[in-house]
Motif scaffolding. Structure first.
Motif, mmCIF file in Angstrom:
data_model
loop_
_atom_site.group_PDB
_atom_site.id
_atom_site.type_symbol
_atom_site.label_atom_id
_atom_site.label_comp_id
_atom_site.label_asym_id
_atom_site.label_seq_id
_atom_site.Cartn_x
_atom_site.Cartn_y
_atom_site.Cartn_z
ATOM 1 N N ASP A 84 0.688 -1.070 -0.157
ATOM 2 C CA ASP A 84 -0.044 -0.301 -0.017
ATOM 3 C C ASP A 84 0.893 1.180 -0.051
ATOM 4 O O ASP A 84 1.440 1.417 1.006
ATOM 5 N N GLY A 86 -0.041 4.361 -0.411
ATOM 6 C CA GLY A 86 -0.665 5.219 0.265
ATOM 7 C C GLY A 86 -0.735 6.777 -0.265
ATOM 8 O O GLY A 86 -0.926 7.793 0.559
ATOM 9 N N ASP A 125 -7.385 -3.983 5.914
ATOM 10 C CA ASP A 125 -6.452 -2.844 6.064
ATOM 11 C C ASP A 125 -6.884 -1.745 5.208
ATOM 12 O O ASP A 125 -6.626 -0.522 5.690
ATOM 13 N N SER A 129 -7.760 1.750 6.721
ATOM 14 C CA SER A 129 -7.048 3.067 6.169
ATOM 15 C C SER A 129 -8.125 4.191 5.741
ATOM 16 O O SER A 129 -7.859 5.411 5.987
ATOM 17 N N LYS A 159 -1.599 8.560 12.034
ATOM 18 C CA LYS A 159 -2.108 7.161 11.364
ATOM 19 C C LYS A 159 -1.140 6.040 11.631
ATOM 20 O O LYS A 159 -1.532 5.064 11.562
ATOM 21 N N LEU A 160 0.046 6.659 11.336
ATOM 22 C CA LEU A 160 1.220 5.379 11.483
ATOM 23 C C LEU A 160 1.065 4.638 12.940
ATOM 24 O O LEU A 160 1.036 3.574 13.394
ATOM 25 N N GLY A 163 -2.289 2.565 13.357
ATOM 26 C CA GLY A 163 -2.089 1.532 12.535
ATOM 27 C C GLY A 163 -1.288 0.405 13.274
ATOM 28 O O GLY A 163 -1.568 -0.667 13.254
ATOM 29 N N ILE A 177 3.348 -4.954 9.282
ATOM 30 C CA ILE A 177 3.062 -3.778 9.753
ATOM 31 C C ILE A 177 4.151 -2.802 9.085
ATOM 32 O O ILE A 177 3.764 -1.860 8.478
ATOM 33 N N GLU A 180 4.241 -2.813 5.157
ATOM 34 C CA GLU A 180 3.119 -2.116 4.449
ATOM 35 C C GLU A 180 2.851 -0.495 4.890
ATOM 36 O O GLU A 180 2.626 0.201 4.103
ATOM 37 N N TRP A 181 2.833 -0.364 6.341
ATOM 38 C CA TRP A 181 2.378 0.621 6.815
ATOM 39 C C TRP A 181 3.624 1.646 6.870
ATOM 40 O O TRP A 181 3.411 2.768 6.995
ATOM 41 N N ASN A 184 3.842 3.246 3.444
ATOM 42 C CA ASN A 184 2.588 4.174 3.452
ATOM 43 C C ASN A 184 3.162 5.477 3.954
ATOM 44 O O ASN A 184 3.366 6.513 3.607
#
Length: 203
Positions: A84, A86, A125, A129, A159-160, A163, A177, A180-181, A184
């Motif tokens: 992602d 983002g 996810d 998001s 957001k991080l 998440g 995590i 992906e994040w 992002n």
């Protein structure tokens, strides 16, 4: 254990490649029609791009950025691993600041949901998001005089953190995590710090 995972990985890659080649061989008309649709879609992107830098109105700018974000999400969804980037978070907030909440929500929901539904990659996810991004859009709209870049960076960091906390409670692997994040997070930090002020001044 890791050797088995590596063998399984290459086996799945081989199966995916064989299936892709099989689809091309058994259904060439479908492949041709798909390519034709993609050509039209790319032409639409270039058209909206031209209009967005000349007319600079809310509709053409929002459509162009929505098409770009949707295209990126579509192709990343075709990867064999979950990714992602983002970018729609940044652009949805940008459009919100420029033209208002309805335009930001349109970009966010369209670029997130349409590619994920079309490629059967809609999961928790994406929902998490989207929920946070909608909240961020509302927060941004409540502070129209706030510095866009600074507020955007704060929202990206929050957001991080949220998440990571949510995914830890769900028992998701820390590597997933961070991959992906983490990507992002880095993408949005780069966009806000490098292009936030530029886009605001340009439009």
């Amino acid at each position: 254990k890791y050797l088995i995972k590596i063998k399984l990985f290459f086996y799945l890659m081989k199966e995916l490649e064989q299936q892709r080649l099989k689809d091309k061989i058994t259904d060439p008309k479908k492949e041709k029609a798909k390519k034709k649709i993609m050509y039209y879609f790319y032409a639409l992107i270039f058209l909206t791009f031209f209009l967005s830098i000349t007319i600079k109105d809310a509709i053409t700018v929002t459509l162009f950025l929505t098409f770009v974000c949707s295209t990126i999400n579509y192709y990343t969804n075709l990867l064999f691993f979950r990714l992602d980037v983002g970018q729609d978070f940044f652009f949805s907030l940008l459009v919100t600041r420029l033209f208002g909440v309805p335009y930001g929500l349109f970009l966010l929901l369209t670029s997130e949901l349409v590619p994920d539904i079309y490629t059967a990659r809609l999961d928790k996810d994406t929902i998490i998001s989207i929920i946070y991004s909608v909240i961020a859009i509302i927060v941004l709209s409540r502070f129209p005089e706030a510095n866009f870049v600074i507020l955007g960076v704060i929202l990206v960091v929050i957001k991080l953190i949220i998440g990571i906390i949510l995914f830890f409670t769900m028992g998701i692997d820390i590597r997933e995590i961070l991959f992906e994040w983490g990507i992002n997070f880095l993408t949005n930090m780069f966009l806000f710090l490098s292009f936030g002020s530029f886009f605001l001044n340009f439009y």
